[in-house]
Each structure stands twice: as C-alpha cells, then as structure tokens.
Scaffold this active site. Structure first.
Site, PDB file in Angstrom:
ATOM      1  N   PRO A 140       0.814  -1.217   0.000  1.00  0.00           N
ATOM      2  CA  PRO A 140       0.000   0.000   0.000  1.00  0.00           C
ATOM      3  C   PRO A 140       0.847   1.266   0.000  1.00  0.00           C
ATOM      4  CG  PRO A 140      -0.964  -1.622   1.459  1.00  0.00           C
ATOM      5  CD  PRO A 140       0.358  -2.184   1.023  1.00  0.00           C
ATOM      6  N   TYR A 141       1.957   1.269   0.748  1.00  0.00           N
ATOM      7  CA  TYR A 141       2.837   2.446   0.736  1.00  0.00           C
ATOM      8  C   TYR A 141       3.311   2.749  -0.678  1.00  0.00           C
ATOM      9  CZ  TYR A 141       7.306   4.824   0.579  1.00  0.00           C
ATOM     10  OH  TYR A 141       8.330   5.671   0.211  1.00  0.00           O
ATOM     11  N   ALA A 142       3.859   1.739  -1.357  1.00  0.00           N
ATOM     12  CA  ALA A 142       4.377   1.949  -2.707  1.00  0.00           C
ATOM     13  C   ALA A 142       3.263   2.355  -3.662  1.00  0.00           C
ATOM     14  CB  ALA A 142       5.072   0.684  -3.196  1.00  0.00           C
ATOM     15  N   THR A 144       0.643   4.085  -2.922  1.00  0.00           N
ATOM     16  CA  THR A 144       0.304   5.499  -2.719  1.00  0.00           C
ATOM     17  C   THR A 144       1.274   6.400  -3.470  1.00  0.00           C
ATOM     18  OG1 THR A 144       1.609   5.792  -0.658  1.00  0.00           O
ATOM     19  CG2 THR A 144      -0.690   5.053  -0.426  1.00  0.00           C
TER      20      THR A 144
END
Length: 337
Positions: A140-142, A144
């Site tokens: 999810p971080y990547a 975003t």
C-alpha cells in the site's frame, strides 16, 4: 532563492533543508510533527500544521510571496504499517497530497519537487531499473507513491504546475554535521535493525532468504541521505533547464532516479556493517515481512545528465554516519521519543 519544504522536520526533509541552507537557499519548513521532530526545525522558519490546511498554506504564501518552489517530503513511509493501515496511508499520502496541490495552485506556485520512491518499480530479472522500467508497486505504501505520481503527471499536463519526481532508493546515513538523522529509535529498515541489534547486543534478523538474488536475501541500492539532499539542491538550481533538456523537452513532468547504481544484498550489508564496527553481528534467518519485495537498484545516467548529480558517499560512510547519529541521537532528540 526561498523554497517551501513540506515534511521538512522529518529525516529526509530536514536534511534537505540543511543542504539548502548550506547552498544559500532559504527553506520555509511545514510539518505536522506526526513523525517529524521540532528539534530539526531549530533556527529555521517553521510552520506547524498539515499540508491539507488551506488557511495555513495561504498564510505561508502571504508571509513569503517570494517562495519559488515546493519540495514535498510529507508522507508516511513504513511498509508493514501501510499493510495494516492502508486507509490512513491513502488519506495522508494521496488525498491530502492532491488537496495540497490545489492550495499551491491557488497561490501561484508552479514548481514542485516530489519525494517519490523506487519501491514502485517492478522487479527486473537482474534487479536493476531505470526511469523507463515497468511499475508494479507491491505494498500500500508503494501504491500510494505510484498513484500520487499518476495524479501529478495528469495535473501537470494542464500546465498549472511543473513537476520533478525524485524516486529515492534506500536512504542511509545522516547529515554529516549531525544536525539531524533518522528520528525514530526503533527503525524498521535493514540498517536500522542492524544498529539496534548492535547497540543492544541482540541478533539481527534477515527477513526473507528465498528471494531470487545472488545470496537469497533482499537487494537494495543504499544511497547516503546527504547525497539525496544535494540532489534536491541540484533539482532546484536546474529545475527549469530539466524541461528544456532532450529528455524533458515538451513535457511538464519529469522523473529522475536517485541511487548509487550498485545493488547490495542484506547479507552484503551485514558484511559491510561488520567491516565498519570491527566485529561480526550475529544474525538469524526469518520469514519475509508483509509487503516486502526482492528489491532493486538503479541504472542509467538521467540524474547525472539532467541534475549534474552523482553520489559521493560510500556504503561504509553511510553506515558510519548512521552509527554516529545513533550515538548522538538522544542528546539532540527528546529521549521520550
């Protein structure tokens, strides 16, 4: 030149602010201090608040109408946390970022430098990537970061704003003058975990040993944070010329990777750590963490050709500066943090 650094009280943002000051560029720092540190804003023009706060952004530009560019380092960045809290990450890293762009456009800001991430790249057969490589963010971080880059490219296509997206590989080290460094006491990345194990006399965990790399451990491109900071200075100085160069001609959106061009596995990082400290660090093999990938390292010369930037610091210097910072950290940062 005067610039606004969003997230300028964090690890990278504060180091960028220091590099700007050293280069004669005046930083105005905006940070909500969720992960940033007030100690890193000492002696700098500082506004505490959120990038989505339109009133605050208007206040900053009213007080500093001579701001010429914005560097956006404001983001949540912990991969396992993003897996556990995706809604929070999409809110902070995407929704608020787009709101921020609207506030900047209203205030006539046309130059935007985005702190992106090489974690958005698909894993290549040889683990090397350049700016044209396929994207396949796995956490999810990547995602975003990739999603916000998509928004930036679309928004910049209207001519409202021009964007240089700097895709970082893996920052290590600290400001060589020790003005700031990694603010968290218990970091989640490999070198931080090595330092923690070294300081506490514990065993380091190699998380994932079945990757298709030369020794089974993950591979990364470790770049000194001061090198990253100096790349931002170069991006500010050469911002307009980036869009005049052949690689950016006719566009309003440009991507530049910031890495060393060398891939280092976790086992190799462990060996380098032992070379710096003078003794081996006990290690044990464990399972992969949620959201992890095999990793990547940079290739290509776009940063050199467009920004006139090449990294100067070695892996060992990055490890040494990280160790020095953690020895000094509690004398600079509130020990309750």
């Amino acid at each position: 030149m005067k610039i606004l650094i969003a997230g300028g009280a964090g690890f990278i943002g504060s180091t960028v602010a220091s590099a700007c000051l050293d280069a004669g560029i005046e930083p105005v720092v905006l940070d909500n201090l969720v992960t940033g540190r007030r100690e890193f804003t000492a002696g700098r023009t500082f506004y505490e608040g959120d990038i989505a706060d339109g009133r605050l952004i208007d206040e900053i530009f009213a007080a500093h109408p001579d701001i010429e560019a914005v560097i956006d380092c404001a983001a949540l960045i912990v991969v396992p946390e993003s897996v556990a809290q995706p809604l929070r990450y999409y809110t902070e890293n995407v929704a608020k970022g787009i709101t921020f762009l609207g506030h900047l456009a209203r205030n006539g800001c046309r130059r935007f430098i985005f702190s992106s991430s090489a974690s958005i790249y698909a894993t290549a057969d040889d683990f090397s990537v350049d700016e044209t490589s396929e994207l396949a963010p796995l956490s999810p971080y990547a995602r975003t970061k990739a999603l916000f880059e998509t928004a930036l490219e679309d928004i910049s296509s209207t001519g409202e704003i021009r964007v240089v997206s700097l895709r970082y590989f893996n920052p290590i080290g600290a400001d060589p003058k020790m003005r700031s460094g990694l603010q968290v006491r218990r970091p989640t990345h490999a070198l931080g975990k090595m330092i923690e194990a070294h300081r506490l006399g514990e065993t380091f965990q190699i998380t994932g040993v079945d990757w298709p790399t030369r020794d089974g451990s993950g591979i990364r491109d470790y770049v000194h944070v001061w090198d990253l900071a100096e790349a931002h200075v170069q991006a500010l100085r050469r911002f307009d010329s980036v869009f005049e160069a052949e690689a950016g001609a006719g566009s309003s959106y440009q991507v530049v990777n910031l890495g060393t061009g060398t891939g280092t596995t976790v086992r190799e990082l462990l060996d380098a750590f032992a070379n710096v400290t003078g003794k081996p660090l006990p290690a044990v093999e464990t399972d992969r963490r949620p959201g992890d990938n095999a990793g990547a390292y940079s290739r290509g010369e776009r940063a050199a050709s467009l920004l006139d930037w090449r990294p100067r610091y070695s892996l060992e210097e990055g490890i040494r500066d990280s160790l020095t910072w953690f020895e000094k950290r509690d004398s600079i940062i509130d020990t309750d943090a």
